[in-house]
Every structure is written in C-alpha cells, then in structure tokens.
Design a protein around this motif. Structure first.
Motif, PDB file in Angstrom:
ATOM      1  N   ALA A 186      55.294  10.800  32.527  1.00  0.00           N
ATOM      2  CA  ALA A 186      55.843   9.532  32.038  1.00  0.00           C
ATOM      3  C   ALA A 186      56.266   8.637  33.190  1.00  0.00           C
ATOM      4  CB  ALA A 186      57.030   9.807  31.112  1.00  0.00           C
ATOM      5  N   VAL A 187      56.871   9.225  34.225  1.00  0.00           N
ATOM      6  CA  VAL A 187      57.303   8.441  35.386  1.00  0.00           C
ATOM      7  C   VAL A 187      56.095   7.832  36.088  1.00  0.00           C
ATOM      8  CG1 VAL A 187      58.348   8.583  37.670  1.00  0.00           C
ATOM      9  CG2 VAL A 187      59.456   9.692  35.725  1.00  0.00           C
ATOM     10  N   GLU A 188      55.036   8.627  36.272  1.00  0.00           N
ATOM     11  CA  GLU A 188      53.829   8.110  36.925  1.00  0.00           C
ATOM     12  C   GLU A 188      53.228   6.968  36.120  1.00  0.00           C
ATOM     13  OE1 GLU A 188      52.627   8.895  39.909  1.00  0.00           O
ATOM     14  OE2 GLU A 188      54.363  10.215  40.167  1.00  0.00           O
ATOM     15  N   GLN A 189      53.205   7.124  34.791  1.00  0.00           N
ATOM     16  CA  GLN A 189      52.674   6.060  33.941  1.00  0.00           C
ATOM     17  C   GLN A 189      53.531   4.794  34.054  1.00  0.00           C
ATOM     18  OE1 GLN A 189      52.723   8.048  30.152  1.00  0.00           O
ATOM     19  NE2 GLN A 189      50.576   8.683  30.301  1.00  0.00           N
ATOM     20  N   ALA A 190      54.854   4.983  34.061  1.00  0.00           N
ATOM     21  CA  ALA A 190      55.755   3.830  34.141  1.00  0.00           C
ATOM     22  C   ALA A 190      55.615   3.107  35.468  1.00  0.00           C
ATOM     23  CB  ALA A 190      57.198   4.291  33.935  1.00  0.00           C
ATOM     24  N   LYS A 191      55.445   3.854  36.539  1.00  0.00           N
ATOM     25  CA  LYS A 191      55.233   3.229  37.851  1.00  0.00           C
ATOM     26  C   LYS A 191      53.987   2.342  37.820  1.00  0.00           C
ATOM     27  CE  LYS A 191      55.371   6.231  41.247  1.00  0.00           C
ATOM     28  NZ  LYS A 191      55.279   7.553  41.923  1.00  0.00           N
ATOM     29  N   GLY A 192      52.941   2.869  37.214  1.00  0.00           N
ATOM     30  CA  GLY A 192      51.706   2.090  37.132  1.00  0.00           C
ATOM     31  C   GLY A 192      51.868   0.848  36.275  1.00  0.00           C
ATOM     32  N   VAL A 193      52.590   0.984  35.154  1.00  0.00           N
ATOM     33  CA  VAL A 193      52.809  -0.164  34.274  1.00  0.00           C
ATOM     34  C   VAL A 193      53.573  -1.263  35.012  1.00  0.00           C
ATOM     35  CG1 VAL A 193      54.057  -0.956  32.216  1.00  0.00           C
ATOM     36  CG2 VAL A 193      52.704   1.152  32.131  1.00  0.00           C
ATOM     37  N   LEU A 194      54.664  -0.888  35.689  1.00  0.00           N
ATOM     38  CA  LEU A 194      55.468  -1.898  36.393  1.00  0.00           C
ATOM     39  C   LEU A 194      54.706  -2.503  37.558  1.00  0.00           C
ATOM     40  CD1 LEU A 194      59.098  -0.443  36.504  1.00  0.00           C
ATOM     41  CD2 LEU A 194      58.118  -2.106  34.923  1.00  0.00           C
ATOM     42  N   ASP A 203      55.175   2.211  44.861  1.00  0.00           N
ATOM     43  CA  ASP A 203      56.407   2.645  45.541  1.00  0.00           C
ATOM     44  C   ASP A 203      57.545   1.682  45.249  1.00  0.00           C
ATOM     45  OD1 ASP A 203      55.239   4.872  46.616  1.00  0.00           O
ATOM     46  OD2 ASP A 203      54.803   3.968  48.554  1.00  0.00           O
ATOM     47  N   GLU A 204      57.268   0.371  45.283  1.00  0.00           N
ATOM     48  CA  GLU A 204      58.298  -0.614  44.970  1.00  0.00           C
ATOM     49  C   GLU A 204      58.717  -0.511  43.499  1.00  0.00           C
ATOM     50  OE1 GLU A 204      57.385  -4.272  48.039  1.00  0.00           O
ATOM     51  OE2 GLU A 204      56.163  -4.095  46.237  1.00  0.00           O
ATOM     52  N   ALA A 205      57.750  -0.252  42.651  1.00  0.00           N
ATOM     53  CA  ALA A 205      58.064  -0.093  41.228  1.00  0.00           C
ATOM     54  C   ALA A 205      58.958   1.134  41.013  1.00  0.00           C
ATOM     55  CB  ALA A 205      56.777   0.046  40.423  1.00  0.00           C
ATOM     56  N   PHE A 206      58.642   2.212  41.712  1.00  0.00           N
ATOM     57  CA  PHE A 206      59.439   3.442  41.565  1.00  0.00           C
ATOM     58  C   PHE A 206      60.851   3.240  42.090  1.00  0.00           C
ATOM     59  CE2 PHE A 206      60.443   7.879  43.103  1.00  0.00           C
ATOM     60  CZ  PHE A 206      60.715   8.376  41.836  1.00  0.00           C
ATOM     61  N   GLU A 222      64.148   8.937  31.032  1.00  0.00           N
ATOM     62  CA  GLU A 222      64.419   8.089  29.871  1.00  0.00           C
ATOM     63  C   GLU A 222      63.952   6.657  30.127  1.00  0.00           C
ATOM     64  OE1 GLU A 222      68.570   8.365  29.168  1.00  0.00           O
ATOM     65  OE2 GLU A 222      68.487  10.363  28.249  1.00  0.00           O
ATOM     66  N   VAL A 223      64.266   6.145  31.323  1.00  0.00           N
ATOM     67  CA  VAL A 223      63.833   4.787  31.677  1.00  0.00           C
ATOM     68  C   VAL A 223      62.312   4.711  31.669  1.00  0.00           C
ATOM     69  CG1 VAL A 223      63.821   3.037  33.496  1.00  0.00           C
ATOM     70  CG2 VAL A 223      65.906   4.331  33.016  1.00  0.00           C
ATOM     71  N   ALA A 224      61.659   5.747  32.201  1.00  0.00           N
ATOM     72  CA  ALA A 224      60.194   5.767  32.257  1.00  0.00           C
ATOM     73  C   ALA A 224      59.608   5.734  30.843  1.00  0.00           C
ATOM     74  CB  ALA A 224      59.728   7.004  33.002  1.00  0.00           C
ATOM     75  N   HIS A 225      60.179   6.542  29.946  1.00  0.00           N
ATOM     76  CA  HIS A 225      59.681   6.547  28.566  1.00  0.00           C
ATOM     77  C   HIS A 225      59.858   5.176  27.909  1.00  0.00           C
ATOM     78  CE1 HIS A 225      59.714  11.038  28.751  1.00  0.00           C
ATOM     79  NE2 HIS A 225      58.699  10.880  27.921  1.00  0.00           N
ATOM     80  N   ASP A 226      60.973   4.514  28.176  1.00  0.00           N
ATOM     81  CA  ASP A 226      61.193   3.178  27.615  1.00  0.00           C
ATOM     82  C   ASP A 226      60.157   2.190  28.128  1.00  0.00           C
ATOM     83  OD1 ASP A 226      63.319   4.009  26.140  1.00  0.00           O
ATOM     84  OD2 ASP A 226      64.868   3.111  27.408  1.00  0.00           O
ATOM     85  N   ILE A 227      59.841   2.273  29.408  1.00  0.00           N
ATOM     86  CA  ILE A 227      58.854   1.363  29.990  1.00  0.00           C
ATOM     87  C   ILE A 227      57.479   1.606  29.374  1.00  0.00           C
ATOM     88  CG2 ILE A 227      57.617   0.779  32.114  1.00  0.00           C
ATOM     89  CD1 ILE A 227      60.242   1.368  33.619  1.00  0.00           C
ATOM     90  N   VAL A 228      57.089   2.862  29.290  1.00  0.00           N
ATOM     91  CA  VAL A 228      55.772   3.207  28.753  1.00  0.00           C
ATOM     92  C   VAL A 228      55.659   2.821  27.279  1.00  0.00           C
ATOM     93  CG1 VAL A 228      54.228   5.135  28.189  1.00  0.00           C
ATOM     94  CG2 VAL A 228      55.369   5.055  30.414  1.00  0.00           C
TER      95      VAL A 228
END
Length: 238
Positions: A186-194, A203-206, A222-228
C-alpha cells in the motif's frame, strides 16, 4: 484401567498441546489430577510465574480452602518457591521434622493434614516456569520411583506449555509479517500515486507521507491506504 495404561494415557494427554483450542488451565488441572491418581498423593498443585513476576497458584487437584491457603503461602515461603528459584527438586521430606526454614508453611501443612511434601521444577534446560507441588497425608514417604515419575510428568507438561507458547509467538509473528508486507504494498502504491499527482519523485512523495503521518499521529500504512483509496488527496507536497 491398570496403572501402566493410565500412565501412557497421561503422557499422551500432556503431549497434546497442538490443538487450536488449547486451554492451559484445563491442561494444568489435568496434570494435578493425574499426579494424585498415579502417585497416590493426597493433593497436587502447579505454581507458575510469568517472566519478571511472582510465583502464583495456577491449578490444583482440589479446591479445598486448606490447600488454597497453603498455595498462597508458597508465594512467599515454602518448597514450591524454593524449587522455582533454584530450578532443583526440594524434598520429599517429613513436614514435622525437616522444615525449619519454613515455619509458617510447616505449621499450615500440618494443620491441613499433610505429612510429606515434595516440590519439583517445571523446567526445560535453563528455563524454569514454575513448580509442581506434591502433598501426602500421613508420614509414608514418596519413593524415588514416584519422584522420578513426577519429574517426568512435570517435564512433559513444561515442554507442552513452552511448545504451545512458541507456536503462538510464531503465529503472531507470521500475522505481523503478513500485515507488514501488505502495508508495504500500500505504501509503494501511495508513493506512486502522489509522485504522479505532484509530478515529483517517489522519494519526495514518501517523505511527505511520513511527515504527514507523524504530524497527524497516524500509522504510515493508514495514510497510504487513504491515498490509494481516495480518502486523502493532498494537492501539494507538505
């Protein structure tokens, strides 16, 4: 049922700790009951201690007040406590003649009708989790064969308990790793989305995700899941 068959059945019972609904209180009560049956003692009890905690009564062959009082006394004085502290057998001995180091225990044991007492460690290698206390009315001593059998029962029970604890720790660790792996996805997906949304690096997104999670006192997962899932859509790097 003859004694040999009961003995065989007891060791099978003590080995059967791999079931999903393992009940340690029932398991220990069964051990104390089997000790009375197989060793012809008047009462048996198990005292256990959690790491860093005091010795506590865990199970007994009967619930008479006299036995309960004696077990409570063993939390501060008596053979069960000494056995736990040293990891070595204490006794068997004649309560009336061989207990000057435990005057309160000796008096309480005599008033309860016990004349012979023995405490055996519940130990696996260097790990001691408690002690098995055996009490017999009258002055007939426990024979060496019975003491060895009692120690074998205590050893079998200890192995079963520690094995069950190991399995539960393994199951908990497996669940934690499972959660961690899914959270990482989920974190990897959220990084890509942002990164795509902001036109910046992952890296800046993370870094922004971590800063937001810490500021809001939330888990990064939790933040990553919200973003995704669209529940959190910041329009800039924070």
């Amino acid at each position: 049922m003859d004694r040999e068959q009961r003995l065989a059945d007891t060791f099978v019972e003590l080995a059967d700790t791999l079931i999903d609904d393992f009940d340690i209180i029932d398991f220990l009560h069964q051990l104390s009951t089997r000790c009375v049956e197989l060793l012809e003692v008047s009462a048996a009890a198990i005292m256990l201690a959690l790491p860093g905690a005091d010795l506590q009564p865990a199970a007994a062959s009967d619930d008479r007040a006299e036995l309960s009082d004696l077990l409570a006394l063993n939390q501060r004085e008596g053979p069960a406590l000494d056995c736990y502290r040293t990891g070595s057998p204490v006794g068997p001995f004649d309560v009336a003649r061989s207990t000057p180091q435990w005057p309160d225990f000796a008096g309480q044991a005599r008033r309860a009708g016990y004349g012979v007492v023995c405490a055996l460690p519940m130990r696996l290698r260097r790990e001691v989790i408690g002690s098995l206390l055996l009490l017999r009315a009258g002055a007939t001593p426990l024979g060496s064969a019975d003491v060895r059998l009692a120690q074998a029962l205590a050893d079998a029970a200890t192995i079963g308990i520690l094995h069950q604890q190991t399995l539960r720790r393994h199951a908990a660790l497996t669940a934690q790793l499972h959660t961690a792996l899914h959270s990482r996805i989920a974190v990897e997906q959220a990084k890509g989305v942002l990164a795509a949304r902001w036109g910046t690096t992952v890296d800046e997104a993370f870094t922004a995700m971590r800063r937001h999670a810490r500021t809001q006192r939330r888990l990064l997962s939790e933040v990553a899941h919200d973003i995704v899932n669209g529940g959190f859509q910041p329009d800039r790097v924070e």
